[in-house]
Design a protein around this motif. Structure first.
Motif, PDB file in Angstrom:
ATOM      1  N   ILE A  10     -47.924  26.481  28.809  1.00  0.00           N
ATOM      2  CA  ILE A  10     -49.339  26.231  28.493  1.00  0.00           C
ATOM      3  C   ILE A  10     -50.182  27.434  28.889  1.00  0.00           C
ATOM      4  N   PHE A  11     -49.942  27.962  30.094  1.00  0.00           N
ATOM      5  CA  PHE A  11     -50.705  29.133  30.548  1.00  0.00           C
ATOM      6  C   PHE A  11     -50.444  30.342  29.665  1.00  0.00           C
ATOM      7  N   ALA A  12     -49.176  30.558  29.279  1.00  0.00           N
ATOM      8  CA  ALA A  12     -48.836  31.729  28.464  1.00  0.00           C
ATOM      9  C   ALA A  12     -49.503  31.656  27.093  1.00  0.00           C
ATOM     10  N   PHE A  13     -49.461  30.490  26.467  1.00  0.00           N
ATOM     11  CA  PHE A  13     -50.058  30.379  25.129  1.00  0.00           C
ATOM     12  C   PHE A  13     -51.585  30.394  25.168  1.00  0.00           C
ATOM     13  N   THR A  14     -52.190  29.761  26.174  1.00  0.00           N
ATOM     14  CA  THR A  14     -53.649  29.830  26.255  1.00  0.00           C
ATOM     15  C   THR A  14     -54.104  31.218  26.701  1.00  0.00           C
ATOM     16  N   GLY A  15     -53.252  31.907  27.443  1.00  0.00           N
ATOM     17  CA  GLY A  15     -53.560  33.270  27.857  1.00  0.00           C
ATOM     18  C   GLY A  15     -53.585  34.254  26.705  1.00  0.00           C
ATOM     19  N   GLY A  48     -45.120  37.063  33.933  1.00  0.00           N
ATOM     20  CA  GLY A  48     -44.317  36.111  34.699  1.00  0.00           C
ATOM     21  C   GLY A  48     -44.296  34.725  34.075  1.00  0.00           C
ATOM     22  N   TRP A  49     -45.420  34.300  33.507  1.00  0.00           N
ATOM     23  CA  TRP A  49     -45.441  32.991  32.838  1.00  0.00           C
ATOM     24  C   TRP A  49     -44.443  32.964  31.678  1.00  0.00           C
ATOM     25  N   TRP A  50     -44.379  34.042  30.908  1.00  0.00           N
ATOM     26  CA  TRP A  50     -43.428  34.095  29.802  1.00  0.00           C
ATOM     27  C   TRP A  50     -41.996  34.099  30.321  1.00  0.00           C
ATOM     28  N   ARG A  51     -41.751  34.789  31.427  1.00  0.00           N
ATOM     29  CA  ARG A  51     -40.398  34.808  32.001  1.00  0.00           C
ATOM     30  C   ARG A  51     -39.991  33.397  32.442  1.00  0.00           C
ATOM     31  N   ILE A  52     -40.892  32.680  33.076  1.00  0.00           N
ATOM     32  CA  ILE A  52     -40.577  31.320  33.512  1.00  0.00           C
ATOM     33  C   ILE A  52     -40.390  30.407  32.307  1.00  0.00           C
ATOM     34  N   LEU A  53     -41.226  30.571  31.285  1.00  0.00           N
ATOM     35  CA  LEU A  53     -41.111  29.746  30.086  1.00  0.00           C
ATOM     36  C   LEU A  53     -39.744  29.895  29.438  1.00  0.00           C
ATOM     37  N   TYR A  54     -39.248  31.116  29.363  1.00  0.00           N
ATOM     38  CA  TYR A  54     -37.955  31.368  28.724  1.00  0.00           C
ATOM     39  C   TYR A  54     -36.805  31.391  29.717  1.00  0.00           C
ATOM     40  N   ALA A  55     -37.037  30.904  30.930  1.00  0.00           N
ATOM     41  CA  ALA A  55     -36.021  30.751  31.972  1.00  0.00           C
ATOM     42  C   ALA A  55     -35.300  32.058  32.275  1.00  0.00           C
ATOM     43  N   LEU A  56     -36.017  33.169  32.231  1.00  0.00           N
ATOM     44  CA  LEU A  56     -35.436  34.443  32.622  1.00  0.00           C
ATOM     45  C   LEU A  56     -35.497  34.540  34.146  1.00  0.00           C
ATOM     46  N   PRO A  57     -34.519  35.181  34.742  1.00  0.00           N
ATOM     47  CA  PRO A  57     -34.539  35.273  36.208  1.00  0.00           C
ATOM     48  C   PRO A  57     -35.722  36.101  36.704  1.00  0.00           C
ATOM     49  N   VAL A  58     -36.308  35.645  37.786  1.00  0.00           N
ATOM     50  CA  VAL A  58     -37.403  36.393  38.405  1.00  0.00           C
ATOM     51  C   VAL A  58     -36.848  37.141  39.611  1.00  0.00           C
TER      52      VAL A  58
END
Length: 132
Positions: A10-15, A48-58
């Motif tokens: 939600i944050f990534a798309f509204t961002g 970071g929001w996009w990384r979490i959305l696509y389950a990429l490692p942080v």
């Protein structure tokens, strides 16, 4: 789906609205560069929001990421009331955006196992348990 992943999406798309506005500032290079440097921490959180959305490692704990997200947005909220703050035509919308994001980011800091705790440990013992 997990709460953090939903929130990040939600944050990534509204961002995307902020991204479009910040990219448009690059039409006037000196101003655009300064504005984008001002919002550099926000750009990092946005990535970071996009990384979490696509389950990429942080690189570090997701809880630290959500703490940084809250701190960055609280900083922008605080700066919006100073001479350093960049205010838009609708400054209240920006300020409310930063507070909402900071608040929801704080919710995402809560460890997963808090919500999954065994309710029976907090329950009142039954009559049969008292007799034993």
């Amino acid at each position: 789906m997990k709460l953090r992943k939903i929130v990040a999406g939600i944050f990534a798309f509204t961002g995307l609205w902020w991204v479009m506005g910040l990219i448009l500032t690059m039409l006037v290079p000196p101003i655009g560069i300064m504005v984008n440097l001002y919002f550099l921490p926000g750009w990092l959180i946005y990535a970071g929001w996009w990384r979490i959305l696509y389950a990429l490692p942080v690189k570090f704990s997701p809880r630290i990421f959500w703490l940084l997200s809250a701190l960055v947005h609280l900083a922008y909220f605080g700066l919006s009331y100073t001479d350093l703050g960049l205010t838009s035509l609708d400054a209240d919308l920006s300020r409310n955006w930063w507070l909402v994001i900071a608040g929801i980011s704080c919710i995402c800091i809560i460890p997963k196992n808090v919500a999954e705790q065994d309710a029976s440990s907090d329950a009142i013992p039954s009559v049969s348990e008292k007799l034993l």
